[in-house]
Design a protein around this motif. Structure first.
Motif, PDB file in Angstrom:
ATOM      1  N   ARG A  30       3.474  -4.290 -11.249  1.00 30.88           N
ATOM      2  CA  ARG A  30       3.578  -2.902 -11.736  1.00 30.88           C
ATOM      3  C   ARG A  30       4.395  -2.056 -10.772  1.00 30.88           C
ATOM      4  N   THR A  31       4.130  -2.173  -9.468  1.00 32.15           N
ATOM      5  CA  THR A  31       4.806  -1.344  -8.478  1.00 32.15           C
ATOM      6  C   THR A  31       6.285  -1.690  -8.377  1.00 32.15           C
ATOM      7  N   ALA A  32       6.608  -2.977  -8.357  1.00 29.47           N
ATOM      8  CA  ALA A  32       8.007  -3.389  -8.244  1.00 29.47           C
ATOM      9  C   ALA A  32       8.815  -2.961  -9.467  1.00 29.47           C
ATOM     10  N   LEU A  33       8.213  -3.037 -10.651  1.00 31.70           N
ATOM     11  CA  LEU A  33       8.917  -2.622 -11.860  1.00 31.70           C
ATOM     12  C   LEU A  33       9.106  -1.113 -11.901  1.00 31.70           C
ATOM     13  N   LYS A  34       8.081  -0.388 -11.526  1.00 32.81           N
ATOM     14  CA  LYS A  34       8.105   1.063 -11.682  1.00 32.81           C
ATOM     15  C   LYS A  34       8.817   1.779 -10.537  1.00 32.81           C
ATOM     16  N   GLU A  35       8.638   1.275  -9.316  1.00 31.87           N
ATOM     17  CA  GLU A  35       9.134   2.004  -8.152  1.00 31.87           C
ATOM     18  C   GLU A  35      10.286   1.314  -7.429  1.00 31.87           C
ATOM     19  N   GLY A  36      10.608   0.087  -7.824  1.00 30.20           N
ATOM     20  CA  GLY A  36      11.758  -0.575  -7.239  1.00 30.20           C
ATOM     21  C   GLY A  36      11.433  -1.574  -6.140  1.00 30.20           C
ATOM     22  N   ALA A  37      12.491  -2.193  -5.620  1.00 30.33           N
ATOM     23  CA  ALA A  37      12.352  -3.283  -4.657  1.00 30.33           C
ATOM     24  C   ALA A  37      11.697  -2.842  -3.353  1.00 30.33           C
ATOM     25  N   ARG A  38      12.078  -1.664  -2.871  1.00 32.38           N
ATOM     26  CA  ARG A  38      11.556  -1.209  -1.579  1.00 32.38           C
ATOM     27  C   ARG A  38      10.034  -1.116  -1.594  1.00 32.38           C
ATOM     28  N   SER A  39       9.490  -0.452  -2.606  1.00 31.43           N
ATOM     29  CA  SER A  39       8.043  -0.330  -2.698  1.00 31.43           C
ATOM     30  C   SER A  39       7.388  -1.690  -2.925  1.00 31.43           C
ATOM     31  N   GLY A  40       8.053  -2.537  -3.712  1.00 33.82           N
ATOM     32  CA  GLY A  40       7.500  -3.872  -3.963  1.00 33.82           C
ATOM     33  C   GLY A  40       7.397  -4.696  -2.694  1.00 33.82           C
ATOM     34  N   VAL A  41       8.446  -4.665  -1.879  1.00 36.51           N
ATOM     35  CA  VAL A  41       8.428  -5.437  -0.636  1.00 36.51           C
ATOM     36  C   VAL A  41       7.406  -4.866   0.346  1.00 36.51           C
ATOM     37  N   LEU A  42       7.304  -3.540   0.400  1.00 28.12           N
ATOM     38  CA  LEU A  42       6.297  -2.921   1.263  1.00 28.12           C
ATOM     39  C   LEU A  42       4.893  -3.311   0.828  1.00 28.12           C
ATOM     40  N   MET A  43       4.668  -3.339  -0.488  1.00 28.31           N
ATOM     41  CA  MET A  43       3.354  -3.742  -0.978  1.00 28.31           C
ATOM     42  C   MET A  43       3.097  -5.212  -0.665  1.00 28.31           C
ATOM     43  N   ALA A  44       4.116  -6.060  -0.788  1.00 24.46           N
ATOM     44  CA  ALA A  44       3.982  -7.469  -0.428  1.00 24.46           C
ATOM     45  C   ALA A  44       3.591  -7.608   1.036  1.00 24.46           C
ATOM     46  N   SER A  45       4.146  -6.744   1.891  1.00 22.84           N
ATOM     47  CA  SER A  45       3.794  -6.758   3.312  1.00 22.84           C
ATOM     48  C   SER A  45       2.330  -6.381   3.515  1.00 22.84           C
ATOM     49  N   GLY A  46       1.843  -5.420   2.740  1.00 22.65           N
ATOM     50  CA  GLY A  46       0.448  -5.035   2.831  1.00 22.65           C
ATOM     51  C   GLY A  46      -0.474  -6.159   2.388  1.00 22.65           C
ATOM     52  N   ILE A  47      -0.113  -6.819   1.302  1.00 27.58           N
ATOM     53  CA  ILE A  47      -0.907  -7.958   0.819  1.00 27.58           C
ATOM     54  C   ILE A  47      -0.941  -9.064   1.866  1.00 27.58           C
ATOM     55  N   ALA A  48       0.214  -9.351   2.460  1.00 21.30           N
ATOM     56  CA  ALA A  48       0.284 -10.399   3.484  1.00 21.30           C
ATOM     57  C   ALA A  48      -0.549 -10.028   4.709  1.00 21.30           C
ATOM     58  N   THR A  49      -0.598  -8.743   5.036  1.00 21.71           N
ATOM     59  CA  THR A  49      -1.428  -8.310   6.161  1.00 21.71           C
ATOM     60  C   THR A  49      -2.906  -8.562   5.860  1.00 21.71           C
TER      61      THR A  49
END
Length: 209
Positions: A30-49
């Motif tokens: 949802r985040t990557a589609l709605k807000e773009g790559a930057r937010s998607g990658v940042l969220m991926a970093s949070g998940i990985a943390t």
């Protein structure tokens, strides 16, 4: 089986689990589609943390304690259900506003670095099934005599693979046809994600009761 092949097998099992439908995948998509790559990658970093914590618990055997402690397990399940319900509320409210305002559904300004990262982190940390899944996957690969670096290698694979595959998924979703389809059907995709989040929250609550 030699060490490199075992580690590859471990990574393969993790990848299958990572892309099974769940809170992390729904929220990141949802985040990557709605807000773009930057937010998607940042969220991926949070998940990985979040995975750094869950992987450490699974590898050190604390997942067994987690499963045997009823109050801890139930508390985490309730936290997860409340957080997913809150995410569902945000998505359904957004769907309602767009549908009844008649506004065109466009990609929005990306969330702040802190916002996207923290959402991904909390979504992963509040999902008690992550540590249980990791414990189930890790246990067979810890059996027998292993070198001292082996648990660290498993931990690193969990974290690095999680970050890499989720970040790649966020980038794949930026493809032109995918973004155009999202612009056309964005509100209804948001509705589907919101309903799915409610379903996951209900499933967690039913498991506790």
């Amino acid at each position: 089986m030699n060490a490199p092949l075992e580690l590859m097998a471990f990574a393969g099992v993790l990848a299958l689990g990572q892309f099974s439908p769940g809170p992390d995948m729904l929220l990141l998509t949802r985040t990557a589609l709605k807000e773009g790559a930057r937010s998607g990658v940042l969220m991926a970093s949070g998940i990985a943390t979040g995975l750094t914590f869950h992987a450490a618990l699974a590898i050190t055997g604390m997942a067994v304690v987690f499963e045997r402690s009823a109050w801890l397990r139930e508390g985490m399940h309730w936290l997860a259900a409340v957080y997913l319900a809150w995410l569902a509320y945000q998505m359904l409210r957004e769907w309602f506003v767009h549908v009844y305002s008649g506004a065109r559904y466009e990609e929005v300004k990306p969330s702040s670095k802190k916002g996207a990262f923290v959402q991904g982190l909390l979504c992963n940390l509040f999902n008690p099934k992550v540590v249980v899944f990791l414990a189930a996957v890790v246990t067979p690969f810890l059996a027998g005599e292993r070198p001292g670096w082996w648990p660290w290698a498993l931990w690193a694979i969990v974290v690095i693979e999680g970050l890499t595959l989720w970040a790649l998924w966020a980038l794949v979703l930026q493809a032109g046809p995918v973004k155009e389809a999202y612009r056309r059907a964005g509100p209804w995709i948001m509705l589907a994600f919101g309903v799915a989040m409610i379903g996951l929250a209900v499933k967690i609550v039913v498991g506790v009761l």
